[in-house]
Enzyme design. Sequence first.
Site, PDB file in Angstrom:
ATOM      1  N   SER A  11     -66.993  76.173  33.233  1.00 36.21           N
ATOM      2  CA  SER A  11     -67.494  75.728  31.928  1.00 36.21           C
ATOM      3  C   SER A  11     -66.920  76.607  30.820  1.00 36.21           C
ATOM      4  CB  SER A  11     -69.025  75.796  31.894  1.00 36.21           C
ATOM      5  OG  SER A  11     -69.565  74.958  32.871  1.00 36.21           O
ATOM      6  N   ARG A  32     -66.016  78.555  44.448  1.00 35.58           N
ATOM      7  CA  ARG A  32     -64.616  78.253  44.105  1.00 35.58           C
ATOM      8  C   ARG A  32     -63.652  79.245  44.714  1.00 35.58           C
ATOM      9  NH1 ARG A  32     -65.997  78.301  37.838  1.00 35.58           N
ATOM     10  NH2 ARG A  32     -67.157  80.027  38.746  1.00 35.58           N
ATOM     11  N   HIS A  79     -68.388  70.869  39.077  1.00 38.83           N
ATOM     12  CA  HIS A  79     -69.805  70.635  39.415  1.00 38.83           C
ATOM     13  C   HIS A  79     -69.956  69.289  40.130  1.00 38.83           C
ATOM     14  CE1 HIS A  79     -70.700  73.372  35.778  1.00 38.83           C
ATOM     15  NE2 HIS A  79     -71.144  74.024  36.832  1.00 38.83           N
ATOM     16  N   LYS A  97     -80.433  83.431  26.525  1.00 37.99           N
ATOM     17  CA  LYS A  97     -78.996  83.127  26.482  1.00 37.99           C
ATOM     18  C   LYS A  97     -78.692  82.204  25.310  1.00 37.99           C
ATOM     19  CE  LYS A  97     -76.749  83.556  30.984  1.00 37.99           C
ATOM     20  NZ  LYS A  97     -76.112  82.752  32.033  1.00 37.99           N
TER      21      LYS A  97
END
Length: 160
Positions: free
Chosen positions: A128, A90, A17, A41
Amino acid sequence: MRRVVYPGTFDPMTNGHLDVLRHGCALFDEVVIAVLHNPLKQPLFEASERLELAKAATSQFPNVRVDTFEGLLVDYYVKQSFHGVIRGIRNMQDLQVEMQMAHMNESIYPDIHTIFLPTSPERSFISSSLVKDVAMHGGDISPYVPQVIATALEMKLRKH
Ligand code: PNS
């Protein structure tokens, strides 16, 4: 003044990030990291913790602000009068997912501008979720997250 938003879950923020942020900060006058608070979530860190950690991890960037948002990104985008959204890419998998999100956002609000920023290759495998997995199994996460995050993750997992 060109202001862009960098939205995400940031559960927690990683060096990947930060890499995206570095590019964003070089390109725009202000980058607002927008931490998503999604009541549906179950992140490891609460939104308030993710906000504080993101602040601590990005204090070296003079043109970064950290905020939280709830609901649709486009609504937040319009309310805050942003000029664009930045998201990191990515790999090809990210590109596919991010294209779909960008297209959905543009379908809801055609004046939204999404800018994809590739991460550097040496950070392209960091996520993450993987960082949390490595930490949960006792691995060393210091190469993948800022020190403040590594410490917070360690403390959080000790309580779990
Ligand atoms: O870090 P993440 O989890 O990949 O970030 C995803 C995020 C927060 C950018 C995305 O889920 C989002 O914008 N959510 C807000 C709700 C929304 O606007 N959904 C429709 C967009 S496709």
